[in-house]
Design a protein around this motif. Structure first.
Motif: not given
Length: 397
Positions: A365-391
């Protein structure tokens, strides 16, 4: 060894035939090449380059053969670095996945034309003015420094030529297959396909400014310079799809290339001092300095590349950065509805996203949490899952 006009003609015809084959048998029908297809054809083109090198070794001698392989490996490494920029440009213009091959082939052809022009201009200058080696050496040293401070966030597509084209001509933001022009409201307009080709062509010229001095630092044989450069570009299209998703893993490649270019830059400056005829340096006399042999150059180039690749592949921080970047890229590709019209390809992209997410979850976890813009990336991934479910719920998949 001098190269006869007949050998030159045969070589050029073979290279043109390979490009024509690539277009008529792979590019004309827009499709997304499979990993197997990309791997097979990448291997074939590398095999052709190696066979050619063996022929040079047999008929041209050990020195000429070593110069070819040193030049080929250096240019191939630089061309892989170029793929990063191609990836940025293609992503910036949101080129449909199935049409990316045509853009890449155009980039390769334009690269070959630009580099050929620089080769003959460079050769003419070297034959007339030995001090050109000083300039080539300084160019490489400056390029090495720029690689170390390269900004990965830069938008290569948003350059002066593109902005000018959009102001002077009617353009559209939507693609019409792989057409360069289309009609909107009865008027002929430029498509983004033409603009992305202009962007890649412009960056190809910049690439030539460091790649040609680099290979001239290894050999002044124009035939070897041309063939090593040409064969390094062959198969670059297939390599793009083969390494797609793995390019980000080579996080230390820019450092390795900086070291190689700096080494060749020093080699050129030493050679310039050895051949010196400038009156303000040592009274116009040759300066007694060591000369770096082709064998040492080849060893350094291979050694640095091997160390760079191994360090990139086995670094925990590098693995985390690469995996998270891949997750973000797959999510963005899925969210961009213009990325591809192929439903099977959309499913493939989503499957890649899920697979990469599972891989990231296994990391510390300490390595992946250091990635730049990690929270923004998580939000984009959540949107992708949501759109796939709707699709899926809509019955499209």
């Amino acid at each position: 060894m001098g190269v006869s006009p007949l050998i030159w003609t045969i070589t050029v015809v073979v290279i043109l035939a390979l490009l024509a084959f690539d277009y008529f048998f792979h590019i004309r029908k827009a499709h997304v090449p499979s990993l197997r297809e990309a791997a097979i054809w990448s291997s074939i083109y590398v095999g052709i380059a190696l066979v050619f090198g063996v022929l040079v070794l047999i008929f041209g001698g050990i020195d000429m053969g070593a110069e070819y392989f040193a030049g080929y490996i250096t240019e191939k490494a630089l061309s892989v670095d170029n793929l990063f920029v191609f990836l940025i440009i293609i992503a910036s213009f949101r080129v449909p996945r199935e049409d990316q091959q045509k853009v890449l082939l155009f980039g390769i052809v334009f690269s070959l034309i630009a580099r050929t022009a620089f080769i003959f201009v460079g050769a003419a200058l070297i034959n007339q003015f030995a001090w050109v080696f000083y300039i080539f050496g300084i160019i490489l040293l400056l390029t090495a420094g720029n690689l170390l401070k390269k900004d990965d966030e830069s938008d290569e597509a948003n350059n002066f030529i593109i902005r000018l084209a959009k102001k002077l001509f009617h353009t559209t933001d939507t693609y019409d297959g792989d057409k360069l022009f289309t009609k909107v409201d009865g008027k002929k307009v430029l498509t983004p396909m033409l603009l992305v080709m202009v962007a890649i062509g412009g960056t190809d010229i910049l690439f030539a400014l460091d790649s040609i001095p680099a290979i001239f630092g290894l050999t002044q044989n124009v035939y070897i310079v041309f063939t090593a450069t040409a064969f390094s570009l062959m198969g670059l299209r297939q390599l793009y799809f083969l390494l797609d998703g793995l390019l980000d893993r080579l996080i230390y490649l820019s450092y390795g290339l900086a070291a190689i270019l700096a080494f060749i830059g020093v080699k050129l400056v030493l050679h310039a001092l050895h051949e010196n005829n400038l009156p303000f340096i040592n009274d116009g006399q040759h300066v007694p300095v060591i000369e770096i042999t082709t064998g040492l150059s080849l060893s350094v180039i291979i050694g640095v590349l091997v160390l760079t690749v191994l360090a990139s592949l086995f670094s925990k921080a590098g693995k985390a950065q690469t995996a998270v970047n891949n997750v973000r890229r797959h999510a963005n590709n899925y969210l961009d509805l213009s990325y591809t019209a192929d439903l099977a390809e959309r499913e493939h992209v989503y499957a890649q996203l899920v697979q990469e997410e599972a891989y990231v979850d296994t990391m510390d976890k300490k390595y992946r949490d250091k990635v730049k813009d990690i929270e923004q990336i998580r939000a984009e991934v959540a949107r992708a899952h949501h759109e796939h479910d709707e699709f899926r719920a809509s019955g499209n998949i």
